[in-house]
Motif scaffolding. Structure first.
Motif, PDB file in Angstrom:
ATOM      1  N   GLU A 118      22.573  24.982 -35.742  1.00  0.00           N
ATOM      2  CA  GLU A 118      21.322  24.835 -36.510  1.00  0.00           C
ATOM      3  C   GLU A 118      21.505  25.391 -37.931  1.00  0.00           C
ATOM      4  N   ASN A 164      14.866  36.695 -31.322  1.00  0.00           N
ATOM      5  CA  ASN A 164      15.138  35.550 -30.437  1.00  0.00           C
ATOM      6  C   ASN A 164      15.991  34.468 -31.094  1.00  0.00           C
ATOM      7  N   GLU A 265       5.416  32.422 -39.229  1.00  0.00           N
ATOM      8  CA  GLU A 265       5.773  31.608 -38.062  1.00  0.00           C
ATOM      9  C   GLU A 265       5.650  32.537 -36.857  1.00  0.00           C
ATOM     10  N   ARG A 298      11.651  31.766 -26.678  1.00  0.00           N
ATOM     11  CA  ARG A 298      11.507  31.004 -27.916  1.00  0.00           C
ATOM     12  C   ARG A 298      10.026  30.954 -28.271  1.00  0.00           C
ATOM     13  N   CYS A 299       9.735  30.847 -29.568  1.00  0.00           N
ATOM     14  CA  CYS A 299       8.343  30.606 -29.981  1.00  0.00           C
ATOM     15  C   CYS A 299       7.876  29.291 -29.392  1.00  0.00           C
ATOM     16  N   THR A 300       8.843  28.389 -29.167  1.00  0.00           N
ATOM     17  CA  THR A 300       8.527  27.029 -28.705  1.00  0.00           C
ATOM     18  C   THR A 300       8.646  26.887 -27.184  1.00  0.00           C
ATOM     19  N   GLY A 461      13.355  23.091 -29.130  1.00  0.00           N
ATOM     20  CA  GLY A 461      14.514  22.338 -29.602  1.00  0.00           C
ATOM     21  C   GLY A 461      14.211  21.404 -30.755  1.00  0.00           C
ATOM     22  N   ALA A 462      13.354  21.856 -31.685  1.00  0.00           N
ATOM     23  CA  ALA A 462      13.047  21.035 -32.862  1.00  0.00           C
ATOM     24  C   ALA A 462      14.294  20.864 -33.728  1.00  0.00           C
TER      25      ALA A 462
HETATM   26  C1  UN1 Z   1      11.762  30.231 -32.693  1.00  0.00           C
HETATM   27  O1  UN1 Z   1      11.662  30.328 -31.484  1.00  0.00           O
HETATM   28  O2  UN1 Z   1      11.352  31.130 -33.451  1.00  0.00           O
HETATM   29  O3  UN1 Z   1      12.573  24.440 -31.842  1.00  0.00           O
HETATM   30  C2  UN1 Z   1      12.438  29.099 -33.376  1.00  0.00           C
HETATM   31  C3  UN1 Z   1      13.272  25.339 -31.358  1.00  0.00           C
HETATM   32  C4  UN1 Z   1      14.324  25.957 -32.252  1.00  0.00           C
HETATM   33  C5  UN1 Z   1      13.736  27.012 -33.126  1.00  0.00           C
HETATM   34  C6  UN1 Z   1      12.847  27.998 -32.449  1.00  0.00           C
HETATM   35  N1  UN1 Z   1      14.915  24.925 -33.061  1.00  0.00           N
HETATM   36  O4  UN1 Z   1      13.156  25.723 -30.211  1.00  0.00           O
END
Ligand code: UN1
Length: 512
Positions: A118, A164, A265, A298-300, A461-462
């Motif tokens: 990434e 993270n 974020e 993950r934030c996601t 996983g963006a």
């Molecule tokens: C995060 O968890 O702060 O989209 C970033 C995603 C990763 C980035 C996560 N590309 O899960």
């Protein structure tokens, strides 16, 4: 894959590390506080890092402010060339840096490699961007006039990153900030400083080869207080902070007070909706990776699963079967799917969340236990949980940074969208359906209220090419691709009169 001792050597990491890197030199902490870094993988000591003192903080700020005048005068495509070289250094060190990230943070080696990839991707993106920092031209309402806009660097950008994603999120910010003509100061998470130090050592090589001054990329080690100092510092024009919502609320307020700029974020509470029109086998793969990848940190991460009642039992049965096959253990062993949580505190939060869920009436279907003993080497391992829950439970409304998936049922599609949106956070969301009416509704203004809304892929996983960030308590900032670069620059509107007349806009007459 190399042994950790070799990895540390290759990346120039010592057992006892300084507090600050000015881009070319490491400065010794004099009397500063320090922290032992213990790997969550096997509870072994990685080493000691020092926290910067006030005078070291000042030294970094001074170097950054001095360097900004030099850096912003270098043409943008030439700045891109430096970022291109850094991308190549990362390529050469991908395995080592990926392994260090895995060992220091606990994510699987595959995900460690993914994180370095990434960084490489964002370098490539930033190189192209360095020739595309375009403004618009406009037609003036006055004869013999023209208007256009241009983007100038902000100056100094502070990057506060979370444990993270110990390296990628810095790169999203620092590489874009760099081609935009900014210098950056990085305060990495105090939990994962060695990964940050490795990134700086690799950057040092590029700075040296190109005879650039120190101060363009710097790192400063410290805890919360150091983050707050950066947030308060008027010399830092933009703060880009990744972390929890309470952290973002504190940082955002301080930066706004001094009219600084911020990109926040923050937390997510991401859901996948699975309708009766979904390809269940595809959905399951995305759900499991979304929920247990990076051990749910993950934030996601997928935290909520909203399932149409007619397929609920079938889907759950399949998910539980896969969960039972998950291998939890040392993330450097490629046979394992899930590594440890970051530390003992995270393990405690996982246990508390499961207890709170049960008290509210929820039901643990699989997992949810702390793993100790043989094979876990004293690390912070837990078995990922799938739980039946209601969206209204207090614990479901919160982001617990752990692998807990809350599953809930819906009858009508409109209910599913309402449930998806009925949380304070607004980062990522997804739907699994092959019905275009459902998917388009989900993507419409009446659909998902998140910054990211996906169809037939998971919540995490963006790719770096899109703008990354969320709405509501996720903070509202955007990083990485699309036109996120504009947040790292100041826009200037220019009107030029090339006539010999002095007309006023809006037709105002003012004759003297
Ligand atoms: C995060 O968890 O702060 O989209 C970033 C995603 C990763 C980035 C996560 N590309 O899960």
């Amino acid at each position: 894959m190399q042994k950790i001792a070799q990895v540390l050597k290759q990346l120039g990491i010592k057992k006892d590390c300084e507090s600050v890197c000015t881009g070319l030199n490491w400065i010794n902490a004099v009397g500063g506080r320090h922290r032992e870094i213990i790997s969550p993988v096997d509870a072994k000591k990685l080493g000691v890092v020092h926290f910067a003192t006030m005078s070291e903080y000042e030294a970094v700020l001074k170097r950054a402010v001095d360097a900004k005048n030099i850096w912003q005068n270098i043409p943008a495509p030439k700045r891109g060339e430096i970022v291109r070289q850094y991308g190549n250094v990362l390529r050469e060190n991908k395995e080592a840096l990926g392994a260090l990230v895995s060992y220091e943070m606990g994510k699987s080696y595959q995900e460690g490699l993914g994180e370095v990839q990434e960084m490489i991707d964002i370098c490539d993106y930033a190189v192209g961007l360095s020739r595309q920092l375009h403004g618009l031209t406009m037609h003036s309402e006055r004869p013999g006039h023209r208007m256009y806009e241009q983007y100038h660097p902000l100056g100094v950008v502070g990057v506060i990153s979370s444990f993270n994603f110990p390296v990628a999120v810095w790169a999203w910010n620092a590489m874009i900030a760099a081609v935009c003509g900014n210098v950056s100061i990085w305060k990495p998470s105090e939990k994962t400083p060695f990964s940050a130090y490795a990134c700086m050592n690799l950057m040092k090589k590029v700075i040296e080869i190109n005879h650039l001054p120190e101060g363009i990329f710097t790192v400063i080690n410290g805890d919360k207080e150091m983050g707050m100092m950066l947030a308060e510092d008027k010399r830092v024009e933009l703060i880009s902070a990744t972390g929890s919502t309470p952290m973002g609320r504190a940082v955002g307020k301080i930066v706004a007070e001094r009219f600084g700029k911020s990109i926040l974020e923050l937390g997510g509470n991401n859901a996948i909706i699975v309708t009766e029109h979904a390809d269940l086998d595809m959905a399951i793969r995305a759900i499991v990776f979304g929920a247990v990848g990076t051990a749910g940190q993950r934030c996601t991460t997928t935290r909520r699963l909203i399932v149409q009642e007619s397929i609920y039992d079938t889907l759950l049965k399949k998910i539980i079967k896969i969960y039972k096959q998950l291998k939890v253990g040392n993330p450097l062993d490629v046979n394992n799917h899930v590594g440890p949580l970051i530390d003992q505190n995270a393990v405690n939060l996982f246990e508390t969340a499961i207890e709170r869920l049960k008290k509210e009436g929820g039901n643990v279907l699989v997992g949810g236990k702390v793993l100790k003993g043989a094979g876990y080497e004293g690390g912070c391992y837990v078995y990922p949980a799938v739980c039946e829950a209601r969206n209204t439970y207090k614990i479901v409304q919160e982001e617990t940074f752990a692998p807990i998936l809350y599953v809930m049922k819906y009858k009508k599609f409109s209910e599913a969208i309402a449930m998806q949106n009925d949380v304070k956070q607004g980062l990522s969301s997804s739907i699994f359906s092959n019905n275009i009416r459902e998917t388009e509704l989900f993507l419409s203004a009446q659909g998902s209220d998140c910054g990211i809304a996906n169809v037939n892929i998971g919540t995490s996983g963006a790719e770096i090419g899109g703008a990354f960030g969320g709405e509501k308590e996720t903070g509202g900032g955007r990083e990485s691709g699309s036109d996120s670069w504009k947040a790292y620059m100041r826009r200037q509107t220019n009107t030029i009169n090339y006539s010999n007349q002095m007309p006023l806009a809006q037709g105002i007459k003012f004759d003297v």
